[in-house]
Design a protein around this motif. Structure first.
Motif, PDB file in Angstrom:
ATOM      1  N   LYS A  75       0.838  -1.212   0.000  1.00  0.00           N
ATOM      2  CA  LYS A  75       0.000   0.000   0.000  1.00  0.00           C
ATOM      3  C   LYS A  75       0.866   1.253   0.000  1.00  0.00           C
ATOM      4  O   LYS A  75       0.606   2.202  -0.746  1.00  0.00           O
ATOM      5  N   ASP A  76       1.894   1.241   0.854  1.00  0.00           N
ATOM      6  CA  ASP A  76       2.727   2.442   0.985  1.00  0.00           C
ATOM      7  C   ASP A  76       3.401   2.786  -0.338  1.00  0.00           C
ATOM      8  O   ASP A  76       3.418   3.940  -0.760  1.00  0.00           O
TER       9      ASP A  76
ATOM     10  N   THR B 192      10.790  -9.004   4.082  1.00  0.00           N
ATOM     11  CA  THR B 192      11.904  -8.107   4.365  1.00  0.00           C
ATOM     12  C   THR B 192      11.680  -6.771   3.650  1.00  0.00           C
ATOM     13  O   THR B 192      12.546  -5.909   3.649  1.00  0.00           O
ATOM     14  N   GLY B 193      10.535  -6.622   3.024  1.00  0.00           N
ATOM     15  CA  GLY B 193      10.179  -5.337   2.413  1.00  0.00           C
ATOM     16  C   GLY B 193      10.717  -5.153   1.008  1.00  0.00           C
ATOM     17  O   GLY B 193      10.721  -4.044   0.479  1.00  0.00           O
ATOM     18  N   ASN B 194      11.150  -6.259   0.374  1.00  0.00           N
ATOM     19  CA  ASN B 194      11.816  -6.111  -0.923  1.00  0.00           C
ATOM     20  C   ASN B 194      10.993  -6.551  -2.127  1.00  0.00           C
ATOM     21  O   ASN B 194      11.553  -6.983  -3.136  1.00  0.00           O
ATOM     22  N   ALA B 195       9.689  -6.469  -2.042  1.00  0.00           N
ATOM     23  CA  ALA B 195       8.865  -6.759  -3.227  1.00  0.00           C
ATOM     24  C   ALA B 195       7.651  -5.838  -3.242  1.00  0.00           C
ATOM     25  O   ALA B 195       7.085  -5.536  -2.189  1.00  0.00           O
TER      26      ALA B 195
ATOM     27  N   ASN C 240       1.913  -9.463   8.996  1.00  0.00           N
ATOM     28  CA  ASN C 240       1.562  -8.459  10.009  1.00  0.00           C
ATOM     29  C   ASN C 240       2.149  -8.779  11.379  1.00  0.00           C
ATOM     30  O   ASN C 240       1.763  -8.181  12.376  1.00  0.00           O
ATOM     31  N   SER C 241       3.075  -9.736  11.431  1.00  0.00           N
ATOM     32  CA  SER C 241       3.648 -10.090  12.737  1.00  0.00           C
ATOM     33  C   SER C 241       4.688  -9.035  13.143  1.00  0.00           C
ATOM     34  O   SER C 241       5.159  -8.247  12.328  1.00  0.00           O
TER      35      SER C 241
ATOM     36  N   ASN D 201       1.309  -3.949   8.598  1.00  0.00           N
ATOM     37  CA  ASN D 201       0.321  -2.870   8.350  1.00  0.00           C
ATOM     38  C   ASN D 201       0.590  -2.037   7.101  1.00  0.00           C
ATOM     39  O   ASN D 201       0.079  -0.929   6.972  1.00  0.00           O
ATOM     40  N   GLN D 202       1.424  -2.516   6.201  1.00  0.00           N
ATOM     41  CA  GLN D 202       1.742  -1.716   5.013  1.00  0.00           C
ATOM     42  C   GLN D 202       1.286  -2.366   3.721  1.00  0.00           C
ATOM     43  O   GLN D 202       1.698  -1.954   2.651  1.00  0.00           O
TER      44      GLN D 202
END
Ligand code: GLC
Length: 421
Positions: free
Chosen positions: A143-144, A255-258, A272-273, A280-281
């Motif tokens: 979403k971000d 890890t936020g890389n996709a 969401n852990s 939450n993103q």
């Protein structure tokens, strides 16, 4: 007094089916995906308290294909090592003869489950396995990142590729060299059959083998859908995606890389852990379709509980399967691991909706999900699927065009079918 109340407690609160003094030691086998083992440990602690029976977990690799290979060996050998198997939705016709008929044992509870799921586990009138959770994938999106670049979640595969490329390239230019546009399951195994069935079906290319047993996979729409997926490799997806299973994709995602990920609902709760970088993103939507006039397609997945015919503790093993498949345990599994329940009423449960909103949101997605052709191809499903995933994997690795590979695939499946499935 104290002793008496303990005694009464043992007879009432706990089940009366078996006394702790004669407790059985059961073995349960399951793949190690997401939080499944951790959740099973909690269930078994409660089961032991209620019945006195102990359960040991025999963990398997996450890949359903690897599990199936091992389970077939155990069952073919008539091994009593395993009492209860966690079984994939596609296996019932192939393993039906090796499991206990659960029709009688489940007669008071089976009506609470979705009839279509029970039907998928019923072979020639025999309930081969009790539904544990069902599965239908989502497109996970950041979403971000979509907000940052003024984008909406894509409705077609081409939209997905365009958005993924733009965000990936801009994020890399801004310093995040590891950013990927889209991760999915490209390894040569059952997971690729699921992903590729979605690309093909959502582009009007059919379901590999149709419900009436006819072989439909060799067609231009299917070939175009697979070529399109090939174009993602090394562009919006890393070259390594051809080795990825569910947990590999989730690793990159968490890890936020996709920007986007195709995965099952279990990745929702874990995403969401507390230790997840995307907590939450992210949001979930149904997978994209081939074009604006095509329909999204989600492959139907899911897991069940089967009791081995060779178990020396069948009575207790059936008791365990019933305990695990119960509404109470399925609710706990939904809350803990965001697995989709197979019990109709749980889709209206307020606690589940609050903690794992994907669950009520996904009821219609799974009810409309596309089954793999395990029913029409009967005991030959695994071979059909492995021919299919290999043809797709070859194409995506640059070994032949989709058109040529699907022509060869059609010939091989036709030969496998023989006069009839
Ligand atoms: C999920 C599905 C299962 C499927 C597997 C493929 O676990 O529930 O049905 O076979 O993914 O990797």
């Amino acid at each position: 007094m104290k002793f008496t109340s303990m005694f009464i407690g043992a007879l009432t609160g706990a089940t009366m089916l078996c006394s702790p003094a004669l407790s059985a030691e059961l073995k349960f086998v399951t793949g190690a995906t997401g939080a499944d083992i951790e959740f099973a440990q909690k269930t078994f602690a409660a089961f032991e308290k209620a019945t006195g029976n102990k359960v040991t977990i025999v963990p398997m690799p996450s890949s359903t294909t690897d599990q199936f290979g091992q389970y077939k060996l155990w069952l073919a050998a008539g091994s009593s090592d395993i009492d209860v198997y966690m079984t994939d939705v596609i296996w019932a016709p192939q393993l039906a003869d090796q499991f206990v008929d659960l029709t009688d044992a489940s007669k008071d509870v089976i009506k609470a489950h979705f009839p279509s799921i029970v039907e998928s586990q019923t072979v020639n009138g025999k309930v081969v396995a009790l539904p544990y959770f069902t599965d239908a994938p989502a497109l996970y999106y950041r979403k971000d990142l979509l907000d940052k670049y003024g984008k909406k979640a894509p409705a077609t595969w081409d939209d997905l590729a365009t958005i993924a490329k733009e965000i990936q390239d801009k994020e890399r230019a801004a310093g995040n060299k590891d950013m990927q546009g889209f991760v999915f399951q490209g390894n040569a195994y059952e997971g690729l059959t699921c992903d590729a069935l979605e690309w093909v079906k959502s582009s009007g290319g059919g379901q590999i083998v149709e419900a009436d047993g006819s072989i439909s996979i060799n067609n231009p729409k299917a070939a175009a859908a697979i070529e399109r997926a090939k174009s993602w490799v090394g562009s919006i997806s890393p070259a390594g995606v051809l080795g990825y299973q569910e947990e590999d994709s989730r690793g990159i995602w968490q890890t936020g890389n996709a920007v986007f990920m195709r995965n099952w609902p279990y990745a929702y709760g874990l995403g969401n852990s507390a230790d997840s970088k995307v907590k939450n993103q992210f949001g979930v939507v149904p997978l994209p379709a081939g074009s604006a006039s095509d329909k999204s397609a989600a492959t139907l997945g899911g897991w069940n509980l089967a009791v081995s015919k060779y178990s020396k503790n069948q009575k207790e093993a059936i008791q365990l399967a019933l305990f695990m498949a119960s509404a109470e345990n399925q609710k706990a599994n939904a809350l803990f691991a965001s697995h989709l329940p197979t019990i109709v009423a749980l889709y209206d449960d307020a606690d589940i909706a609050a903690k794992q909103p994907i669950i009520p949101q996904w009821k219609n997605v799974f009810l409309n999900a596309v089954p793999r052709p395990s029913a029409p191809t009967k005991v030959k499903y695994n071979e059909v699927s492995s021919l299919f995933w290999n043809a797709v994997h070859d194409t995506m690795s640059g070994k032949g065009s989709a058109k040529d590979n699907l022509e060869v695939l059609e010939a091989k499946i036709t030969k496998l079918k023989g006069a009839n499935w």
